[in-house]
Design a protein around this motif. Sequence first.
Motif, short mmCIF file in Angstrom:
data_model
loop_
_atom_site.label_atom_id
_atom_site.label_comp_id
_atom_site.label_asym_id
_atom_site.label_seq_id
_atom_site.Cartn_x
_atom_site.Cartn_y
_atom_site.Cartn_z
N MET A 94 3.61 -14.74 76.10
CA MET A 94 4.59 -14.25 75.02
C MET A 94 5.28 -15.59 74.75
N VAL A 95 5.61 -16.16 75.94
CA VAL A 95 6.48 -17.61 75.60
C VAL A 95 5.88 -18.39 74.79
N GLU A 96 4.45 -18.71 75.08
CA GLU A 96 3.63 -19.47 74.30
C GLU A 96 3.37 -18.93 72.90
N ALA A 97 3.37 -17.60 72.71
CA ALA A 97 3.06 -17.23 71.40
C ALA A 97 4.27 -17.37 70.29
N ALA A 98 5.56 -17.26 71.24
CA ALA A 98 6.76 -17.37 70.49
C ALA A 98 6.92 -18.65 70.08
N ARG A 99 6.66 -19.63 70.85
CA ARG A 99 6.83 -20.83 70.60
C ARG A 99 6.16 -21.44 69.53
N ALA A 100 4.87 -20.93 69.46
CA ALA A 100 3.61 -21.10 68.32
C ALA A 100 4.27 -20.72 66.98
N ALA A 101 4.79 -19.55 67.04
CA ALA A 101 5.02 -19.02 65.95
C ALA A 101 6.19 -19.31 65.34
N SER A 102 7.45 -20.02 66.19
CA SER A 102 8.52 -20.79 65.83
C SER A 102 8.15 -22.08 65.17
N ALA A 103 7.25 -22.70 65.79
CA ALA A 103 6.82 -24.12 65.38
C ALA A 103 6.00 -24.03 64.00
N ALA A 104 5.28 -22.75 63.94
CA ALA A 104 4.67 -22.94 62.72
C ALA A 104 5.56 -22.13 61.46
N GLY A 105 6.62 -21.70 61.97
CA GLY A 105 7.56 -20.97 60.88
C GLY A 105 6.95 -19.93 60.53
N THR A 106 6.18 -19.37 61.43
CA THR A 106 5.86 -17.68 61.20
C THR A 106 6.96 -16.71 61.79
N PRO A 107 7.43 -15.66 61.02
CA PRO A 107 8.27 -14.75 61.39
C PRO A 107 8.03 -13.99 62.88
N TRP A 108 8.95 -13.73 63.57
CA TRP A 108 8.41 -12.85 64.90
C TRP A 108 9.66 -12.16 65.29
N VAL A 109 9.27 -10.92 65.89
CA VAL A 109 10.17 -9.96 66.26
C VAL A 109 10.13 -9.80 67.72
N LEU A 110 11.26 -9.56 68.49
CA LEU A 110 11.40 -9.27 70.01
C LEU A 110 11.98 -7.76 69.95
N ASP A 111 11.22 -7.10 70.80
CA ASP A 111 11.50 -5.75 71.36
C ASP A 111 11.84 -5.61 72.50
N PRO A 112 13.11 -5.67 72.97
CA PRO A 112 13.37 -5.66 74.40
C PRO A 112 13.58 -4.34 75.21
N VAL A 113 12.46 -3.61 75.25
CA VAL A 113 12.30 -2.34 75.77
C VAL A 113 13.01 -2.34 77.25
N ALA A 114 13.88 -1.61 77.58
CA ALA A 114 14.37 -1.34 78.84
C ALA A 114 14.82 -2.56 79.48
N VAL A 115 15.53 -3.27 78.68
CA VAL A 115 15.91 -4.64 79.23
C VAL A 115 16.70 -4.80 80.25
N GLY A 116 17.66 -3.78 80.26
CA GLY A 116 18.62 -3.40 81.26
C GLY A 116 18.26 -3.27 82.66
N ALA A 117 16.84 -2.72 82.92
CA ALA A 117 16.32 -1.83 84.04
C ALA A 117 16.13 -2.68 85.08
#
Lengths: 268, 268, 268
Positions: free
Chosen positions: C77-100
């Motif tokens: 996920m971290v690598e995909a997010a970086r690749a998307a940001s570097a390429a200017g590709t939009p991306w969405v984060l869904d922080p399911v149950a992040v507090g748990a």
Amino acid sequence: MHSLDPVPHLTRVRRTRPLVHNITNHVAMNPMANVLLALGASPAMVHAREEAAEFAGLADALTLNIGTLSPHWVEAMVEAARAASAAGTPWVLDPVAVGATAFRRETAARLLEPGPTVIRGNASEIMALAARGAGGRGVDSTDSSEAAERAAVDLARRQAAVVAVTGAVDLITDGRRLARVAGGHALMPRVTALGCSLTGVVGAFLAGAEDPFEATAAALATYAAAGEEAGKRAPGPGSFAVAFLDALYALDEATLADRARLEVTDAP
Amino acid sequence: MHSLDPVPHLTRVRRTRPLVHNITNHVAMNPMANVLLALGASPAMVHAREEAAEFAGLADALTLNIGTLSPHWVEAMVEAARAASAAGTPWVLDPVAVGATAFRRETAARLLEPGPTVIRGNASEIMALAARGAGGRGVDSTDSSEAAERAAVDLARRQAAVVAVTGAVDLITDGRRLARVAGGHALMPRVTALGCSLTGVVGAFLAGAEDPFEATAAALATYAAAGEEAGKRAPGPGSFAVAFLDALYALDEATLADRARLEVTDAP
Amino acid sequence: MHSLDPVPHLTRVRRTRPLVHNITNHVAMNPMANVLLALGASPAMVHAREEAAEFAGLADALTLNIGTLSPHWVEAMVEAARAASAAGTPWVLDPVAVGATAFRRETAARLLEPGPTVIRGNASEIMALAARGAGGRGVDSTDSSEAAERAAVDLARRQAAVVAVTGAVDLITDGRRLARVAGGHALMPRVTALGCSLTGVVGAFLAGAEDPFEATAAALATYAAAGEEAGKRAPGPGSFAVAFLDALYALDEATLADRARLEVTDAP
């Protein structure tokens, strides 16, 4: 012989909306979550070793299913089971195809150790577990339903657990008492993961229950009643799966009371 | 040209209820299990390296799908493929999106080595596999259906396998013979994993079949007939998925005989 | 206050059929793929570290969901997010149950760093993320809807992202503007992964969009309209899930224009 009323148990599940933590197989994750939501419970699928034990401590019940194992998951299951047992949280073991490979047999043996509240499987799985514990002797009865009953009672006594054997007629025992649940529908084995999803439902019924034997029997009776309702409307397995969720969601107490056929006797 | 009757193949599957072992992607696991149950086969999803080869030895057929890979799964797939080939168990390779990444290309190359009985993919996937084996040349035909046919025949000959290219019209070849299956429905590509699930159905038809080419063609004809039936009742992809399972479950021999349009010619 | 028309956004998605790369949880993979196909987009689930970044470079949008984590997936996920940001590709984060659990909190923190275009969650998840960034203070407002709005605006400003809080009424903000989407149906929370699947739909609407705030609001309005349509025909959660896919597939521009209630105001 006396009879057992499943209605108060369903009422409790719907009122308390228990958080049920499941480490289940990949095929079952989605239908199990839908079944638990339709029932009125709150499902969570959490299998990473980095968080499984922590999460088990938050949940009202835990269920473990060995259908699609991997080494990482096995460790997470063991830790979650220990955390649940330490916290007094009820948990269910579903030993899918335990007889098929050495990896499954070993995993099931490790999971029996921390002491599941309930073990739910089909006749072959329960017989495989019971035979293993007895030193590896085969189960060679020609009467398979009698053999399954014998295996279930033995396993329940040895594990001090409730054992549920599901099939055309379900059998539930804690080694002392024995209940049977009739009902369901012939299309149920044609829909994948309905048995696995039932394990989640047993988890939901265990949360906050005083008597795990009664709660398990009530869970199976509820499931069978929803299956019968669904069967009235479904020409095939695709529509059955849809109708089953609708029926479980809509199941009212009068229908359950009417349909549930739960007789309790002494275990042999 | 002669025609091929799929009916005896469907009858065999329903009578023998073959155990089909699948290592498939996470999206397809649940629908593939439901498709195999609706058909009358017995699905099992087992992907841990600790048990995949052992389980492949128990199954009547094996299918491998590279849709959602991980390194651990790749090793399990290679070992399961070798175990199946060693035991003479038929197995199917589904090279999902093989052209997309280096990891997929390498995995597919490793899985071609133990010799799949059948390779099933869409036109791009089959063309990517065929091109790779030919030394990396691109497929630049402007007529994609002709290019796919050429690629399928080349790949079938090189691998000594049956190759099935599925799309609006399906094409099956063993390098010597070539069959086409029309039918299906325009909503099928709008339901996820119907193609992946077909790979499981091909596995079920291969179990106990004498001629993998005929069995594969019969599997595709059965699938297309169920798709046509489902399309009559479904206004959208949600209801199509449900109707498809019902149609596959209910498909009778007369309907299949009536609808199946299977002409076999010599491969070019 | 002005209003926002979602119709051109839906038209764009259907015309361009964007390739949406998703690393999502095991429960959501199948329904998310079906939702994206019903919408007219092209879903791909690719989570191995060996290919996730490479694949993110090919896709038109990326979505990441932390529902069922494992260490291997977190790195992918971290690598995909970086690749998307570097390429200017939009991306969405869904922080399911992040507090748990701690594992989820740490993973979410790592994923906020490469800068998601949109963060979509329920009120508790957005409040947990906003509180964490603010140094761990609790969210103790007695008015939960007001607290969620405050948290969403804070988080949007700090992250320079669009934040979408979904619930009975959805809220979308980029820290400057704020939109609300009414609609949907009471059965939606009874179907698993409908929220997770919405994250995929947001990804599809972001592809090729000029204004991520408008595209996100249009995605949520489309989803709510399909939910309302489905609710007219569905007596329970099983039939709702089926009807929802059919409704999303069939949703026409007139119905969307008619139902969508999108008012945009200044953020407080």
